[in-house]
Design a protein around this motif. Sequence first.
Motif, short mmCIF file in Angstrom:
data_model
loop_
_atom_site.label_atom_id
_atom_site.label_comp_id
_atom_site.label_asym_id
_atom_site.label_seq_id
_atom_site.Cartn_x
_atom_site.Cartn_y
_atom_site.Cartn_z
N LEU A 59 -14.34 41.93 -0.15
CA LEU A 59 -15.28 41.70 1.14
C LEU A 59 -16.30 40.62 1.06
CD1 LEU A 59 -15.62 43.34 3.64
CD2 LEU A 59 -17.44 44.52 2.61
N GLN A 62 -15.26 37.74 3.10
CA GLN A 62 -15.79 37.80 4.58
C GLN A 62 -17.25 37.80 4.79
OE1 GLN A 62 -13.98 40.85 6.63
NE2 GLN A 62 -11.96 40.70 5.80
N VAL A 63 -17.94 38.44 3.92
CA VAL A 63 -19.41 38.17 4.18
C VAL A 63 -20.01 36.66 4.15
CG1 VAL A 63 -21.46 38.73 3.16
CG2 VAL A 63 -19.77 40.70 3.31
N ASP B 136 -10.88 48.26 15.92
CA ASP B 136 -11.99 48.93 15.79
C ASP B 136 -13.21 48.42 16.53
OD1 ASP B 136 -12.87 51.37 14.27
OD2 ASP B 136 -13.96 49.99 13.00
N VAL B 409 -19.45 55.94 5.78
CA VAL B 409 -18.96 55.52 4.61
C VAL B 409 -17.63 56.48 4.55
CG1 VAL B 409 -18.99 55.23 2.40
CG2 VAL B 409 -20.99 54.77 3.81
N GLU B 412 -15.04 55.97 6.87
CA GLU B 412 -14.42 54.56 6.52
C GLU B 412 -13.40 54.82 5.48
OE1 GLU B 412 -14.38 51.80 8.18
OE2 GLU B 412 -12.89 51.31 6.72
N GLU B 413 -13.82 55.53 4.43
CA GLU B 413 -12.76 55.81 3.41
C GLU B 413 -11.57 56.37 3.49
OE1 GLU B 413 -15.51 57.28 0.41
OE2 GLU B 413 -16.21 55.31 -0.05
N MET C 1 -27.60 56.93 -1.11
CA MET C 1 -27.12 55.48 -1.24
C MET C 1 -28.45 54.46 -0.62
SD MET C 1 -23.85 54.20 0.53
CE MET C 1 -22.66 54.81 -0.51
N THR D 142 -10.19 47.42 9.70
CA THR D 142 -11.39 47.92 10.40
C THR D 142 -12.50 47.40 9.47
OG1 THR D 142 -11.21 49.98 9.52
CG2 THR D 142 -10.56 49.75 11.60
N THR D 143 -12.75 46.14 9.56
CA THR D 143 -13.73 45.59 8.45
C THR D 143 -15.31 45.69 8.85
OG1 THR D 143 -13.31 43.32 9.21
CG2 THR D 143 -12.34 44.15 7.22
N ARG D 145 -17.26 48.14 10.03
CA ARG D 145 -18.36 48.97 9.14
C ARG D 145 -18.47 48.70 7.73
NH1 ARG D 145 -18.77 53.92 12.00
NH2 ARG D 145 -17.09 53.61 13.41
N PRO D 146 -17.58 48.41 6.80
CA PRO D 146 -18.00 47.69 5.58
C PRO D 146 -18.75 46.70 5.69
CG PRO D 146 -15.47 47.98 5.88
CD PRO D 146 -16.19 48.40 7.03
N LEU D 147 -18.23 45.69 6.52
CA LEU D 147 -19.46 44.67 6.67
C LEU D 147 -20.64 44.73 6.86
CD1 LEU D 147 -17.18 41.86 8.40
CD2 LEU D 147 -18.08 41.62 6.18
N LEU D 149 -22.28 47.54 6.49
CA LEU D 149 -22.96 48.40 5.26
C LEU D 149 -23.25 47.11 4.24
CD1 LEU D 149 -20.69 51.39 5.02
CD2 LEU D 149 -22.96 51.20 5.64
N ALA D 150 -22.37 46.27 3.89
CA ALA D 150 -22.86 45.33 3.28
C ALA D 150 -23.99 44.44 3.70
CB ALA D 150 -21.57 44.16 3.05
N ARG D 155 -22.62 48.91 -0.77
CA ARG D 155 -21.30 48.54 -0.94
C ARG D 155 -20.50 49.67 -1.36
NH1 ARG D 155 -20.36 42.91 -1.47
NH2 ARG D 155 -18.26 43.77 -1.54
N PRO D 156 -20.13 50.54 -0.25
CA PRO D 156 -19.20 51.63 -0.69
C PRO D 156 -17.96 51.13 -1.24
CG PRO D 156 -19.68 51.47 1.49
CD PRO D 156 -20.63 50.64 0.83
N ASP D 157 -17.49 49.87 -0.96
CA ASP D 157 -16.00 49.40 -1.13
C ASP D 157 -16.07 48.68 -2.87
OD1 ASP D 157 -17.96 47.32 -0.44
OD2 ASP D 157 -16.38 46.02 -0.26
#
Lengths: 103, 428, 544, 206
Positions: A59, A62-63, B136, B409, B412-413, C1, D142-143, D145-147, D149-150, D155-157
Amino acid sequence: MDTVGLNSYLLVAAMLFVCGVVCMAVKRNGIGILMGVELVLNGANLNLVAFARYTVLGLDGQVMALFVIVLAAAEAAIALAIALNFYNNHLTIDVDRGSELQG
Amino acid sequence: MQALFAAATLQEFLTGMPVPGVKDGLSPGWALALAAGIHAALLFSLFGLLPLIYIWLERKVAGRIQDRLGPTRVGGRFGWLQTLADGVKLIQKEDLAPGAADRWVFQVAPYLAIVASFAAFMVLPFSDTWVAVSLDASVFVILALMSLEVLGIILAGYSSGSKWALFGAMREAAQMVSYEIPMALCLLVPLVAVGTLNLTEIGALQAGPVSSWLIFHDPFCFIAFFTYFTVATASVKRAPFDLAEAESELVAGFHTEYSGLRWSFFFMAEYASMFAVSAIAVIVFLGGWHTGLMVEEGLSGFKGWNPNFLVKDFTLGNYLLNVMGAKVLILKASLLVLVQIWVRWTLPRLRIDQVMTTCLKYLVPISCVLFLGAVLWPLLLMTTLKRTTIMEDMPSMGQLSLPPATAAVESEEMRGVHVVDGSKESVR
Amino acid sequence: MFSTLLNQILSDSTGQPFGSLQLFGPELTLSAGIVLMLLARLCGIDRRLPTHWIALWMTFIAFSLGVFQFVEFSRSDLGTVEYFSGLMVFDRFSALFRLGLLLFLIFTITLTVISGIPDRDDAPDFYSLLMGASVGMLLMGGANHLLMLFLGVEMSSVPSYAMVGFLKGRKASSEAALKFVVYGAGAAGVMLYGISLIAGLLGTAEFPQIAIQLQTLFAGESAALSNPAIRLLMLGILMLLVGFAFKLSVVPFHFWTPDVFQGASAEVGGFLSVASKSAAFVLLVRTVLAFVTPASSADLGQIYLTLGLGIGVIAAITATFGNLAAYSQTNMKRLLAYSTIAHSGYMLMAIAALIVLRAGLEPGSTGYDDRCARAVEGLLYYLAVYFFMNLGAFAITALIRNETFSEEIEDYAGLGFQAPILAIGMGMCLFSLVGLPPLGGFVGKLFIFAAVYDSGFVHPLMWGILAIGGLNTVFSLFYYIRVMKTMYLQERPATARALRVPAWSYSGAFVLILTLPLLLPLGTAVQLVSGVAKRAAMSLFAGL
Amino acid sequence: MTLEALLFYLFAAIACGSALAVVLTDNVVRMAFWLVMSLGAVASLFFLLEADFLGATQLLIYVGGTVVLLVFGVMLTATGPYVQIKTTPAEMFLGAGVGGLLLLVLASTVMGINWENDVAHALGAESEAALAADTTVDQSGTTGRPLGLAFVGVRPDAVGPDGAATRPGYLLPFEIVSVHLLVVLIGAAYLARAKRRVEPATDLLS
């Protein structure tokens, strides 16, 4: 040919990068050069996103690409303001046409 | 591919179909391509049909407002087929390009506008499971796609080689920079309430009575709807924001030099965009494809009716419900389009500086305040009512993911795992 | 978290006495200053309270915070602290750089107040740009991640583009800004492409990880240039260096410097010449230490050695070019621009020495760490001196411009007797730039040349570079002396405007404050400054 | 040939061809058009690379924002009917030569690496940290959400075996870039607006 891997994407990115560099080198118009810069940045972004997809960069790639897009927009805004200002003073945006400075 | 195509259902049906000359029948990839083609054709027919109706509507409404009759001859008393006749006329017209024009850009620009406008339809859900491409972040994508239309208009105006067209293009560029920010901000206000960027999910969350529509979610959403609608009118260049064409000052603005089919492309794009922004408003604020009268709930038992159809996961009952949903959506959106038409023939045009002042000096701060309010609203309710919405059954972040952080989260997972497994669901 | 995140930001979660926000205090203060100036203009406060007071006070608060942190940190005996989840790093090196930069910012703002270059209406814009660029430079000083590197470079350059074009009615100014932005954007693009290659190849963008990844990636295989992965790495590093070379105006990416410095006002020129260069050097040191590790394989060490020698040669060429090209200049700002190029060359020699020393090590050993630290120490010392002498030269140019409306050297004729304070100050700055013995510049050069001499034991080519550096010092004497000659030996024409800058005016006091530290090296101050620089430099090397 | 490969070749061809056209065209507006095509194709490649959020951002900010800005700049600074950039054949030849060489070097290097076997293996198997963070972006695309969050620093990923994040959160750049945008906005507004002069500043240090 059947599977598209990381190498193919990197090749496209390299092509964009080279086109951008050549564009920066051969164009005289300020805005033309900026277009070359955009191409270079896009090549870099494509690299980052492809690495994000295929390697452990994940990721983070991408960031970084997202930040680059934002920073590029900011840079373009300033560059355009400067180009307009230059035009107001010189009535041209040819970088070479400026005669005040012997560079 | 990550995007979930509606065509996937059809693809399953088409895969393995006997094709002359191919051994194992249609391969999955080509089946998907074929299915996508069929869906695109369906969507395009809608894309072509809606402007046809809206242009007729516009002429009729304009006529009534100005105490005239409007079209009365072609296709019966009400002039139903007037637009079609116009279209036939336009196709026959000569395709002109002025000598001073940058011919090649001049000819390409209308396609850019119409393609961008059509692309927005791809991610627009018409009913619960009716969306060509389910992404999404579809709200974000649709805003991005619609912003491309402007580029076609600017290029058209600039390449015409006419000062009227150039003025129109420059006004459009200036106008675009000012309306894009409040537009995105206003859309964010209800998104804060639901916590998703997916239009399908946003629509699905508003099932139930009218009170569950997002416009009634909190006071900020209510104001945001009207702000959005104002800005959306500006984004499709409709009066009082039609500075780019301004026929009384700029002849016809950016399309002064266009004629025939290319000219009609701009009109197609404009009316299709009117529908698109209205449909977004309907999905995000006005309950999407739900009637708000609890009809869907009454008919929900009907969903599994006639299950033994040719295609897997396809039931006639579900199909009919979707048809109803799509009709509700199109009807609601058409009502909003009607309001846009009504406004056009009622209000005088603003000056360009007034447009920019309105958008930048007033609407941006207003939408910022709305956004801030929407963020603080749940906190306020939490401290007073001990829940995040006024009424229990309202859509809220809770329904999708609560508490926001961890649940987001987890979901998402879960989603990630689900798709990595390889099980390709069709549209959610 | 999220609670752990908040903890990390606000206070200690890993047993460290410094929270991220606390360490980020000076940057936050500067950012708050920008917003305050904006609000002040919005509410019309700037009519009553001049904007430069807000800028000055906020910078001063940031500086005090920096001093506080520096003292606290020195006392706590911590080596390095990573904050913001490893994006930034805080050690004595970055703490010292931060102090220097903020002090420089205070000086620059004072100078602009004295010389009045942004008028009252434009002051909020000017100081916003100045402080925004400084935030970027502070980020550069502590960057620990390739993204922060790029962000810092962009944040410091983009406001600089606007600052160069700040005199927007002037043809020269707008032309300088256009050239700067166009070439700067291009260099940033190339740099980013290099970053993308490096990050992708190594699968990480964090500096501490880069060394580990390099080690694992090339552990088993040959790391000669025939390996495409090595070639890709080298391409990435070269592109990264292009970006640095542009910022540092190193030959062949120096061409923008004279035009930009001539077109911009002298105040902005001073800022670009000192702050932007020192931030880039500090960042370059960090980057070099991240990539060139003694733990890398022997093949890689060989390649790095070549790279270091190449940079050394380029540094020598840059210094020589800058000094030679300065001869024919008639404009003071242009002359100072070429002098800036030459000094970039000198300081780049220290970097080259650092790379050569690091690369020459056997894998795994830490034998040369003290010598590497000495190279960094020399660079820091030089930057400290450069701060005063270069800002002094630009400030005096600006002050003379305010009186005579000219920046041509020939118009300086006879100034020595009309405005002795300015002329003496200029003389001290210029002689210090040459590196004449009693002045600060001499000690700085000595430190750097000592480091280059050290690196000569790894590869004798460095001694050749040292010789060129020494020769350059002699070259440079002449064109600086020409300015002094014009000031003292030529008669001031009767038609020229008279100067009235007494020593007890604001301008005179400012010049005195700036130039007196250049005399300090006469006493024990050398040990004091070099002691601080040494401790800062040593904090970079874990082995010490 | 799979559909994905087909789409890749299509968009890659558009991206490269349009980029080349940007270089070869002399007319600034046509250059802008080709740039739009190229950037749009790159956005499509982003979608193919399962970065849908990034693709949309590219469309919204780059194609819809930056390029519009550039075209706006062309229109405001055009002296003649259409701005032409004359590039002499010699320059073009030199540019083509140098560019071709650069492309050759880059391409040969990039194509020479066997990413799956060499690099990923070396990094994945032997580096502890890389192993822990060995989560390429999940395949759902579906990036968003992770983006997001980052950006707020979570960073849950990329969670190591001990539950701590192995990759940095990007809260700092996300916030500090807003300061940068503010400064840039101030600068651009200053440069673009007409000079307001009320009175010459005479009082220094007042």
